[in-house]
Design an enzyme around this catalytic site. Structure first.
Site, PDB file in Angstrom:
ATOM      1  N   CYS A   1     110.636  45.134  69.923  1.00  0.00           N
ATOM      2  CA  CYS A   1     111.860  44.443  69.516  1.00  0.00           C
ATOM      3  C   CYS A   1     112.554  43.722  70.662  1.00  0.00           C
ATOM      4  CB  CYS A   1     112.817  45.432  68.858  1.00  0.00           C
ATOM      5  SG  CYS A   1     112.092  46.336  67.465  1.00  0.00           S
TER       6      CYS A   1
ATOM      7  N   HIS B   1     119.688  42.357  68.876  1.00  0.00           N
ATOM      8  CA  HIS B   1     118.566  42.704  68.008  1.00  0.00           C
ATOM      9  C   HIS B   1     119.119  43.322  66.731  1.00  0.00           C
ATOM     10  CE1 HIS B   1     115.063  44.467  66.308  1.00  0.00           C
ATOM     11  NE2 HIS B   1     115.317  45.690  66.715  1.00  0.00           N
TER      12      HIS B   1
ATOM     13  N   ASN C   1     115.172  44.701  59.850  1.00  0.00           N
ATOM     14  CA  ASN C   1     114.740  44.670  61.249  1.00  0.00           C
ATOM     15  C   ASN C   1     113.412  43.920  61.315  1.00  0.00           C
ATOM     16  OD1 ASN C   1     113.739  45.195  63.819  1.00  0.00           O
ATOM     17  ND2 ASN C   1     114.267  47.372  63.798  1.00  0.00           N
TER      18      ASN C   1
END
Length: 328
Positions: free
Chosen positions: A122, A255, A285
């Site tokens: 990520c 993020h 996500n």
């Protein structure tokens, strides 16, 4: 001569298939797994996510996002001389040929532009940005295409409601170009391999056989604790490098993992919540794609404007984390 790097275009792409919490709840119920819209949203802030169709690869999503970024930058594909693509779900097992090379071919770039994948989960997009910034500042490259692209739905265990409800597919891209004025003001990267076990896909391949689980595993409590601490520290570090105070940041684009982590970071920076760019509610996500996706949304809806100062930050498996401050 002093060179700087600057973001000159953004783009993003989501696969058409939108999966709401209600859709996912019904799918899981068919497998005997109980959950609900309220259970998912209250823990993550997620209401929906997008899934790619089976034949669609990370490179396909990346190409669409890249075309939009190129268009925004006013460049042609062959103006690009560097491609750095962040992904944890590459087109090919083993990661080669790199998805960046596949994207180069699909975009029709024939000038021999360098192309490479980055694997920092990520945080991958921040890592890719930092690398491109350094390479542009040396004068080695003029126009870089930085992409985050994921098809995380391929590695989700739909019998584990603690993870499968969190992730989605998508791609985001930026063009970073050589500039006479500062654009990327500061970057900072970190990793701690001793925490690699808290977020991983614990499988290996030997003689064509997969050993271990090929599904994503996450220790949610450990990740939450690490993420909150790491993001606060790296935010302060990158502010110090840039010589800025948190009050000088116009927008925070973190993020998009969990709304509570994002809000905690903004609160510790004393940043108003209306300066926090949030797309996790609709995208879930999307790992390395989440930051460029969120950035593009905020640029295109007019929130982020030219001349404003933006902090981007991410944290992911590895354990990796990093941040960048850019002047748009």
């Amino acid at each position: 001569m002093t060179f700087f790097s600057k973001i000159t275009g953004t783009g993003s792409f989501l696969p058409p298939k939108r999966v709401t919490n209600q859709d996912l709840t019904a799918q899981l119920a068919a497998n005997g797994i109980e959950t609900s819209d309220e259970w998912i949203f209250s823990r993550s802030g997620i209401s929906a996510r997008h899934y790619a169709e089976p034949a669609v690869l990370s490179s396909d999503l990346a190409v669409e996002a890249a075309r939009r970024a190129l268009d925004a930058a006013g460049l042609q594909a062959n103006d690009i001389d560097l491609i750095i693509l962040a992904t944890s779900t590459p087109d090919f097992l083993g990661g080669f040929p790199s998805t960046a090379c596949v994207v180069q071919n699909k975009l029709g770039i024939t000038n021999g532009a360098a192309a490479v994948d980055v694997q920092a989960v990520c945080s991958g997009f921040i890592y890719a940005m930092a690398m491109a910034d350094s390479m542009i500042k040396t004068g080695a490259h003029k126009n870089a295409l930085i992409i985050g692209a994921e098809v995380f739905s391929r590695i989700l265990n739909f019998e584990d409601r603690t993870t499968c409800v969190l992730f989605g597919d998508g791609a985001g891209a930026i063009v970073m170009s050589q500039s006479t004025e500062p654009g990327v003001l500061a970057t900072k990267l970190h990793a701690d391999g001793s925490q690699s076990h808290v977020l991983c896909v614990p499988a290996t391949v030997n003689a064509g056989v997969v050993n271990g689980s090929a599904f994503l595993y996450m220790d949610g409590k450990a990740v939450f604790k690490l993420a909150v601490s790491a993001l606060e520290k790296v935010a302060n570090e990158v502010l110090e490098i840039a010589g800025l105070d948190a009050t000088e940041i116009d927008w925070l684009v973190p993020h998009q993992a969990n709304i509570r982590i994002m809000q905690s970071t903004a609160k510790k920076m004393n940043m108003p919540m209306d300066k926090l760019v949030v797309t996790v509610d609709q995208h879930g996500n999307t790992s390395a794609a989440s930051i460029p996706l969120a950035l593009d949304v905020a640029v295109r809806d007019g929130r982020i404007q030219k001349g404003q100062t933006v902090m981007l930050e991410g944290v992911g498996g590895g354990f990796t984390w990093g941040a960048a401050i850019v002047r748009m």
